[in-house]
Design a protein around this motif. Sequence first.
Motif, PDB file in Angstrom:
ATOM      1  N   ASN A   1       0.824  -1.207   0.000  1.00  0.00           N
ATOM      2  CA  ASN A   1       0.000   0.000   0.000  1.00  0.00           C
ATOM      3  C   ASN A   1       0.857   1.256   0.000  1.00  0.00           C
ATOM      4  O   ASN A   1       0.528   2.253  -0.645  1.00  0.00           O
ATOM      5  CB  ASN A   1      -0.955   0.011   1.196  1.00  0.00           C
TER       6      ASN A   1
ATOM      7  N   LEU B   1       1.866   2.663  -3.515  1.00  0.00           N
ATOM      8  CA  LEU B   1       0.826   2.945  -4.501  1.00  0.00           C
ATOM      9  C   LEU B   1       0.655   4.420  -4.845  1.00  0.00           C
ATOM     10  O   LEU B   1      -0.178   4.761  -5.667  1.00  0.00           O
ATOM     11  CB  LEU B   1      -0.514   2.363  -4.024  1.00  0.00           C
ATOM     12  N   ASP B   2       1.380   5.301  -4.220  1.00  0.00           N
ATOM     13  CA  ASP B   2       1.299   6.734  -4.514  1.00  0.00           C
ATOM     14  C   ASP B   2      -0.143   7.240  -4.425  1.00  0.00           C
ATOM     15  O   ASP B   2      -0.644   7.915  -5.320  1.00  0.00           O
ATOM     16  CB  ASP B   2       1.897   7.033  -5.893  1.00  0.00           C
ATOM     17  N   ARG B   3      -0.803   6.894  -3.335  1.00  0.00           N
ATOM     18  CA  ARG B   3      -2.187   7.317  -3.123  1.00  0.00           C
ATOM     19  C   ARG B   3      -2.245   8.799  -2.778  1.00  0.00           C
ATOM     20  O   ARG B   3      -1.394   9.315  -2.058  1.00  0.00           O
ATOM     21  CB  ARG B   3      -2.816   6.509  -1.986  1.00  0.00           C
ATOM     22  N   LYS B   4      -3.287   9.449  -3.266  1.00  0.00           N
ATOM     23  CA  LYS B   4      -3.499  10.860  -2.945  1.00  0.00           C
ATOM     24  C   LYS B   4      -4.083  10.989  -1.542  1.00  0.00           C
ATOM     25  O   LYS B   4      -4.905  10.175  -1.132  1.00  0.00           O
ATOM     26  CB  LYS B   4      -4.480  11.489  -3.935  1.00  0.00           C
ATOM     27  N   SER B   5      -3.683  12.027  -0.851  1.00  0.00           N
ATOM     28  CA  SER B   5      -4.340  12.357   0.405  1.00  0.00           C
ATOM     29  C   SER B   5      -5.712  12.951   0.061  1.00  0.00           C
ATOM     30  O   SER B   5      -5.983  13.281  -1.103  1.00  0.00           O
ATOM     31  CB  SER B   5      -3.516  13.392   1.183  1.00  0.00           C
TER      32      SER B   5
ATOM     33  N   ASP C   1     -13.918   7.741  -6.938  1.00  0.00           N
ATOM     34  CA  ASP C   1     -12.631   8.160  -6.387  1.00  0.00           C
ATOM     35  C   ASP C   1     -11.492   7.676  -7.287  1.00  0.00           C
ATOM     36  O   ASP C   1     -10.579   8.437  -7.610  1.00  0.00           O
ATOM     37  CB  ASP C   1     -12.465   7.602  -4.974  1.00  0.00           C
ATOM     38  N   ALA C   2     -11.552   6.427  -7.722  1.00  0.00           N
ATOM     39  CA  ALA C   2     -10.479   5.843  -8.524  1.00  0.00           C
ATOM     40  C   ALA C   2     -10.227   6.620  -9.811  1.00  0.00           C
ATOM     41  O   ALA C   2      -9.086   6.722 -10.261  1.00  0.00           O
ATOM     42  CB  ALA C   2     -10.799   4.383  -8.852  1.00  0.00           C
TER      43      ALA C   2
END
Length: 178
Positions: free
Chosen positions: A8, A11-15, A48-49
Amino acid sequence: MKNRKLKNSELDRKSIEDFKEAKKTPLIVILDNIRSLNNIGSVFRTADAFLIEKIFLCGITATPPHKDIQKTALGATDTVVWEHQENTEDVIKELREKGVKILSIEQAEDAVMLNDFSPKNDETYAIVFGNEVKGVQQSVVSASDYVIEIPQYGSKHSLNISVSAGVVIWDLFAKMHK
């Protein structure tokens, strides 16, 4: 190791803040009288994706916060902008006045198959998904700029609304980002 699964943290997830500031895909989702809280949550997660602009929750469609929406949304109700409106036709009228093109996802006469629909780069589209049993209201279908049908080749010719949303949103996103 071949094809090592990513963690996780990789994955460079956005805040939440980064998501809110990110350039959005010019798509708006309208849920027309959706009964299942799990379906609603799943649509939030898909929205969201693919950085969808907004979700309109219309009629009997439940709104966050609700544990069964949260269970499938996994926090997407905090990122995706949403609004509840009683009347889907009022939302359609409001969006049309802003120049948004309305796409009802339905099986209808003269429907355009999803694979044949080409979104224009300078347009914003509102995608209407209907009730699990009755589909999109006829008055909304009639008020739409396009009726889009997902081609299906089996015996059922029916997809769960959250699956339909995933298929349509991905298809339009991919076509818009060529």
